[in-house]
Enzyme design. Structure first.
Site, PDB file in Angstrom:
ATOM      1  N   HIS A 141       0.859  -1.186   0.000  1.00 67.21           N
ATOM      2  CA  HIS A 141       0.000   0.000   0.000  1.00 67.21           C
ATOM      3  C   HIS A 141       0.893   1.233   0.000  1.00 67.21           C
ATOM      4  O   HIS A 141       1.676   1.453   0.927  1.00 67.21           O
ATOM      5  CB  HIS A 141      -0.927   0.015   1.214  1.00 67.21           C
ATOM      6  CG  HIS A 141      -1.817   1.228   1.259  1.00 67.21           C
ATOM      7  ND1 HIS A 141      -3.023   1.288   0.612  1.00 67.21           N
ATOM      8  CD2 HIS A 141      -1.649   2.435   1.872  1.00 67.21           C
ATOM      9  CE1 HIS A 141      -3.583   2.469   0.817  1.00 67.21           C
ATOM     10  NE2 HIS A 141      -2.765   3.188   1.577  1.00 67.21           N
ATOM     11  N   CYS A 142       0.788   2.049  -1.033  1.00 66.05           N
ATOM     12  CA  CYS A 142       1.624   3.239  -1.180  1.00 66.05           C
ATOM     13  C   CYS A 142       0.883   4.437  -0.593  1.00 66.05           C
ATOM     14  O   CYS A 142      -0.142   4.877  -1.132  1.00 66.05           O
ATOM     15  CB  CYS A 142       1.954   3.474  -2.657  1.00 66.05           C
ATOM     16  SG  CYS A 142       3.067   4.864  -2.932  1.00 66.05           S
ATOM     17  N   LYS A 143       1.404   4.966   0.509  1.00 63.07           N
ATOM     18  CA  LYS A 143       0.770   6.114   1.157  1.00 63.07           C
ATOM     19  C   LYS A 143       1.014   7.400   0.387  1.00 63.07           C
ATOM     20  O   LYS A 143       0.278   8.375   0.574  1.00 63.07           O
ATOM     21  CB  LYS A 143       1.296   6.254   2.574  1.00 63.07           C
ATOM     22  CG  LYS A 143       0.955   5.069   3.467  1.00 63.07           C
ATOM     23  CD  LYS A 143       1.476   5.263   4.874  1.00 63.07           C
ATOM     24  CE  LYS A 143       1.144   4.052   5.752  1.00 63.07           C
ATOM     25  NZ  LYS A 143       1.648   4.213   7.133  1.00 63.07           N
TER      26      LYS A 143
END
Length: 309
Positions: A141-143
């Site tokens: 998951h890329c913030k």
């Protein structure tokens, strides 16, 4: 230990803990702030040092940095709104006690039950706690973009990392050349802006280069950043088809149909080439010594290449 945990029935998943709501507003604002930050620093760069170089006949710098900015901005916005490969919620007709096993290149996988989405997850599928969705071929998951990286947008992620590396390097080199060629001139706004742009460009270039190298090595070995609990029963990576084939499958291969239906029945029998067999337990498993009540799973008995999830 991992094989043992995957092979035994996971009774705890019958009573899953409720997911804590994530502050999606803050993460969305952070992703939007990153887009604004890219446009802001790029505007300063093109308005001051790049303009001075172009006015003095150095048109090669805007010709190179302009397309790189367009490519970086396009990949960043596309990744923000892309579909990572969402598997929508199924039905609870077949509960978590039903065992499903699939073969991937002669490797057996026991599908894990997702209590939130109510279906058995295919291999390399993970339920993201930030987005509250199951993502096919989940990587992480890329913030920075507030989105998951999975099967359908992994190539956009690689394009973004590559374009950011090239664009940051171009900004740094251009600002340094501008500062060197204006050493005989007094300190001005153009020099101050060049320093302001060069410092973050140099700061982002090193971690982005390391990230690009890490992702390239992962693609070459058909690995993923997140180690999904559902592992194969033989201890090797059945998804590895060679460096060239791995890059083709990750970057160039057709993505296939989208899973945008209201429900995805992953546990149903697909065609007559799938048969129901007794539950599969690996050696050294306690459940193999004391077998439970007979359950059924689905093993592919196809002729030809095995079906890859």
């Amino acid at each position: 230990m991992t094989l043992l945990m995957d092979a035994t029935p996971q009774v705890k998943e019958l009573y899953p803990l409720p997911l804590v709501p994530r502050p999606w507003v803050l993460s969305s604002l952070f992703a939007a702030f990153n887009v604004v930050l890219l446009v802001f620093f790029s505007g300063l760069f093109f308005a001051f040092p790049c303009r001075w170089l172009a006015q003095n006949g150095e048109w090669v710098f805007p010709v190179i940095t302009g397309p790189l900015f367009a490519l970086t901005f396009f990949s960043l916005v596309s990744l923000n709104f892309s579909d990572p490969g969402i598997l929508h919620q199924g039905s609870a007709e077949q509960g978590p006690l039903t065992v499903h096993v699939v073969w991937v290149n002669h490797g057996a996988f026991r599908l894990q039950w997702c209590p939130q989405c109510c279906f058995h997850r295919p291999p390399r599928t993970y339920h993201c706690p930030w987005c509250n969705i199951c993502v096919e071929d989940f990587d992480h998951h890329c913030k920075w973009v507030n989105n998951c990286i999975g099967h359908r947008n992994f190539r956009f992620f690689m394009l973004l990392v590559l374009s950011l590396c090239l664009y940051s390097g171009a900004l740094l080199v251009t600002c340094l050349i501008f500062l060197v060629r204006t050493t005989h001139l007094p300190f001005s706004t153009d020099k101050a802006v060049a320093i302001v742009v060069a410092v973050p460009a140099a700061g982002f270039l090193v971690p982005l280069s390391i990230l690009l190298l890490t992702q390239a090595m992962s693609v070459s070995s058909a690995d993923r950043t997140y180690k999904v609990k559902c592992r194969d029963l033989h201890g090797y990576n059945p998804f590895d088809q060679g460096c060239a084939s791995n890059w083709y499958l990750a970057i160039c291969a057709p993505l296939g149909p989208k899973y945008m239906a209201e429900a995805v029945q992953l546990q149903r029998v697909v065609g007559p080439d799938w048969t129901s067999v007794p539950n599969l337990h690996p050696p050294m498993s306690p459940s193999a010594v004391n077998p439970p009540a007979p359950t059924s799973g689905y093993l592919p008995t196809r002729k030809g290449p095995p079906r890859v999830w």
